[in-house]
Design a protein around this motif. Structure first.
Motif, PDB file in Angstrom:
ATOM      1  N   GLU A   1       0.857  -1.195   0.000  1.00 19.69           N
ATOM      2  CA  GLU A   1       0.000   0.000   0.000  1.00 19.69           C
ATOM      3  C   GLU A   1       0.896   1.249   0.000  1.00 19.69           C
ATOM      4  O   GLU A   1       0.972   1.968   0.993  1.00 19.69           O
ATOM      5  N   PRO A   2       1.579   1.497  -1.108  1.00 16.83           N
ATOM      6  CA  PRO A   2       2.562   2.590  -1.121  1.00 16.83           C
ATOM      7  C   PRO A   2       1.962   3.962  -0.872  1.00 16.83           C
ATOM      8  O   PRO A   2       2.654   4.873  -0.410  1.00 16.83           O
ATOM      9  N   HIS A   3       0.669   4.118  -1.134  1.00 20.20           N
ATOM     10  CA  HIS A   3       0.030   5.409  -0.899  1.00 20.20           C
ATOM     11  C   HIS A   3       0.015   5.771   0.583  1.00 20.20           C
ATOM     12  O   HIS A   3      -0.016   6.955   0.935  1.00 20.20           O
ATOM     13  N   LYS A   4       0.049   4.756   1.474  1.00 17.12           N
ATOM     14  CA  LYS A   4       0.081   5.066   2.906  1.00 17.12           C
ATOM     15  C   LYS A   4       1.392   5.737   3.299  1.00 17.12           C
ATOM     16  O   LYS A   4       1.410   6.650   4.128  1.00 17.12           O
TER      17      LYS A   4
ATOM     18  N   TYR B   1      -3.170   3.914  -4.548  1.00 22.11           N
ATOM     19  CA  TYR B   1      -3.762   5.245  -4.687  1.00 22.11           C
ATOM     20  C   TYR B   1      -4.833   5.445  -3.620  1.00 22.11           C
ATOM     21  O   TYR B   1      -5.432   4.494  -3.109  1.00 22.11           O
ATOM     22  N   GLY B   2      -5.048   6.689  -3.278  1.00 21.92           N
ATOM     23  CA  GLY B   2      -6.048   7.050  -2.282  1.00 21.92           C
ATOM     24  C   GLY B   2      -5.973   8.537  -2.018  1.00 21.92           C
ATOM     25  O   GLY B   2      -5.137   9.251  -2.585  1.00 21.92           O
TER      26      GLY B   2
ATOM     27  N   VAL C   1      -6.101  15.340  -0.938  1.00 23.93           N
ATOM     28  CA  VAL C   1      -4.991  15.276  -1.888  1.00 23.93           C
ATOM     29  C   VAL C   1      -4.933  13.848  -2.435  1.00 23.93           C
ATOM     30  O   VAL C   1      -4.845  12.888  -1.664  1.00 23.93           O
ATOM     31  N   LEU C   2      -4.978  13.704  -3.749  1.00 21.80           N
ATOM     32  CA  LEU C   2      -4.937  12.387  -4.368  1.00 21.80           C
ATOM     33  C   LEU C   2      -3.495  11.907  -4.462  1.00 21.80           C
ATOM     34  O   LEU C   2      -2.642  12.563  -5.056  1.00 21.80           O
ATOM     35  N   ALA C   3      -3.205  10.782  -3.832  1.00 20.61           N
ATOM     36  CA  ALA C   3      -1.865  10.189  -3.851  1.00 20.61           C
ATOM     37  C   ALA C   3      -1.885   8.976  -4.777  1.00 20.61           C
ATOM     38  O   ALA C   3      -2.735   8.096  -4.641  1.00 20.61           O
ATOM     39  N   ILE C   4      -0.939   8.942  -5.721  1.00 16.11           N
ATOM     40  CA  ILE C   4      -0.881   7.860  -6.710  1.00 16.11           C
ATOM     41  C   ILE C   4       0.544   7.338  -6.820  1.00 16.11           C
ATOM     42  O   ILE C   4       1.466   8.105  -7.108  1.00 16.11           O
TER      43      ILE C   4
ATOM     44  N   THR D   1      -8.941   6.637 -13.172  1.00 14.56           N
ATOM     45  CA  THR D   1      -9.235   5.365 -13.818  1.00 14.56           C
ATOM     46  C   THR D   1      -7.936   4.607 -13.984  1.00 14.56           C
ATOM     47  O   THR D   1      -6.933   5.190 -14.427  1.00 14.56           O
ATOM     48  N   ILE D   2      -7.918   3.339 -13.652  1.00 17.30           N
ATOM     49  CA  ILE D   2      -6.714   2.524 -13.806  1.00 17.30           C
ATOM     50  C   ILE D   2      -6.874   1.641 -15.034  1.00 17.30           C
ATOM     51  O   ILE D   2      -7.774   0.798 -15.091  1.00 17.30           O
ATOM     52  N   GLN D   3      -6.011   1.846 -16.026  1.00 13.37           N
ATOM     53  CA  GLN D   3      -6.017   1.018 -17.226  1.00 13.37           C
ATOM     54  C   GLN D   3      -4.940  -0.063 -17.082  1.00 13.37           C
ATOM     55  O   GLN D   3      -3.807   0.226 -16.747  1.00 13.37           O
TER      56      GLN D   3
END
Length: 531
Positions: A432-435, A483-484, A489-492, A527-529
């Motif tokens: 969970e790298p966004h953490k 991501y989260g 703030v959107l973290a990706i 969106t995740i492609q």
């Protein structure tokens, strides 16, 4: 014989290094012998021409018609009926060199080169208007690096960090310098804004946190039964915090009641674009590795040419364009390309596969041929010239990019290793790298701890401070998709384009390969492609 389609014309021109205006392609498509028409048009064009005009073709065709072979001879010389997609970078005939060369579709190219095949075998156009675009870069160290490694440089870096981050905390607490607190009477209420110089546990299980400011240091005690004891395990050396509490009866130590991070306010509201436009956020391509996911990349590039991706006008790559050389033990055994410049040439060919009308921004990572110490300046002139496809733009690591009003903090992400190593697993881990990214947002610094896993360069300005709050925080490096949102703030973290290496296997990292996060800039929807 059937006339060649515009797509085939563009493919043939691209294999020779040319683009063309729409009318020029139409004229060439009418020629009975496409190969001879293109050969004549490119030979007669001015030497510095990269895009053939209708005038260039009109000048060449009359001479061609006077020397055309009989129709039956021309037909016998070309029996191909294939009509490949231009995004695949292949042609229906010609040399192997032409077949293996991706189609280059620069921003001035015609719609056929920037679209996909429609039902009639033509090409659908990407509806883009470059005049609506805006892309500005701030916080780039490129060309501004002043560090010499002397003691004064380190002092300047930490002083700049203290001044800017303490400014975010002073409005929350009625703080005093440590030398003033040291002179206060025992039992007084006090507050300090300081950089963490030391953290250690006492014999009774409490926590002693030593804070430093520009006037000195002061010990602060967090009792184990206090609620704030639960955040002590989030603290890193050299980060800035504010504490409030009460001095001991004889002074000399502060019992902490409240602890504050610079943080992102919960009330923060991000900005959005004024129109529907999208950006692809990727990282860690690693061209040159035997594990480079070539098929996934080509599928991604093909998708960018489709109507589904028509609104994707920006491509942001957060480091590690190539695999590099000597980055980890025995890496040479897993290299497909051993020369670093040839790796960048191969990456440039892959970059040519994406639509030429896209705005592209590239920042370096720890596998790239730039200095390892952060902040990293952007690629040098020689590498920029190699990666010049589509007029790509270059910046340092990190950089803050404002795209049509949306602020995106791009950082390759080496310090995520440090955060994950130092903090409890539930607060930072590779799956969970966004953490871990949330922690950096909370600390308002990209790499707070000095002297650990992350190499940091001393500069007059600390380029790693998050003084301004980004709308989007984009990282890579750890090869995991995550991501989260943290306080809006959107973290990706965008995964990678490299299958598992033996080194990754040895450290138990199973990479997330072939994912492309697509960001709607008008809504910040993601969106995740998967490719």
């Amino acid at each position: 014989m059937p006339r060649p389609t515009p797509v085939r014309v563009v493919s043939e021109l691209a294999s020779r290094g040319y683009n063309a205006e729409r009318e020029a392609v139409t004229l060439l498509a009418r020629a009975d012998d496409l190969d001879r028409a293109i050969e004549r048009a490119t030979e007669s064009a001015p030497t510095d021409t990269l895009t053939l005009s209708a005038e260039d073709v009109e000048t060449a065709l009359p001479a061609l018609e006077s020397s055309n072979p009989p129709a039956d001879t021309a037909e016998a010389s070309d029996t191909s009926t294939d009509n490949p997609s231009v995004s695949g970078g292949t042609t229906s005939h010609g040399s192997n060199e032409a077949t293996n060369s991706p189609v280059e579709t620069k921003g001035s190219a015609i719609g056929a080169a920037d679209g996909k095949l429609d039902e009639e075998g033509g090409a659908s156009e990407r509806s883009v208007n470059p005049e609506l675009r805006s892309l500005d870069v701030q916080g780039d160290v490129t060309g501004r690096s002043t560090g010499t490694g002397e003691y004064a440089d380190f002092v300047a870096t930490f002083r700049d960090r203290y001044e800017r981050l303490s400014g975010l905390l002073r409005s929350r607490v009625n703080h005093r310098p440590t030398e003033a607190v040291d002179a206060m009477a025992g039992g007084s209420d006090a507050a300090i804004v300081g950089m963490i110089a030391d953290i250690r546990s006492t014999a009774n299980g409490h926590w002693l946190v030593e804070l430093e400011d520009t006037t000195g240091t002061f010990p602060c005690l967090v009792l184990k039964d206090r609620e704030i004891a639960g955040v002590v395990d989030e603290l890193l050396l050299d980060e800035l915090v504010a504490v409030e509490g009460t001095l001991a009866g004889d002074g000399g130590i502060l019992f902490v009641d409240e602890l504050h991070f610079p943080d992102v306010p919960r009330t923060y509201r991000p900005s959005t674009a004024d129109r529907h436009v999208r950006a692809a956020l990727i990282s860690d391509v690693h061209v040159g590795s035997q594990e480079f996911a070539a098929d996934a990349w080509s599928a991604f590039a093909d998708w960018l040419h489709t109507e589904d991706a028509a609104a994707v006008e920006y491509l942001l790559v957060a480091g590690d364009m190539v695999e590099g050389v000597g980055v980890y033990p025995d890496q040479d055994e897993e290299l497909d390309i051993v020369d670093i410049y040839e790796q960048y040439e191969a990456f440039a060919e892959r970059l040519k596969e994406v639509p030429g009308d896209m705005e592209i921004l590239l920042i370096p990572g720890n596998h790239d041929a730039v200095r390892l110490a952060e902040p990293q300046p952007g690629f040098d002139e020689e590498l920029r010239n190699i990666m010049s496809a589509h007029d790509a733009r270059f910046s340092g690591n990190p950089s803050t990019v404002t795209i049509e009003g949306v602020t995106i903090l791009m950082y390759h992400g080496v310090s995520l290793d440090e955060v994950i190593a130092e903090l409890p697993e539930e607060k930072a881990n590779y799956d969970e790298p966004h953490k871990a990214m949330y922690q950096l947002l909370k600390k308002r610094h990209i790499a707070p701890q000095y002297g650990g896993h992350t190499r940091l360069a001393p500069e007059e300005r600390d380029y790693l401070v998050m003084e301004e709050i980004p709308d989007v925080f984009h990282t890579g490096h750890v090869h995991k998709l995550g991501y989260g949102k943290y306080h809006n703030v959107l973290a990706i973290n965008s995964g990678c384009w490299q299958e598992q290496t033996s080194f990754q296997k040895s450290v138990n990292i199973d990479p997330d390969v072939g994912y492309a996060p697509i960001l709607d800039l008008d809504t910040l929807d993601l969106t995740i492609q998967k490719f």
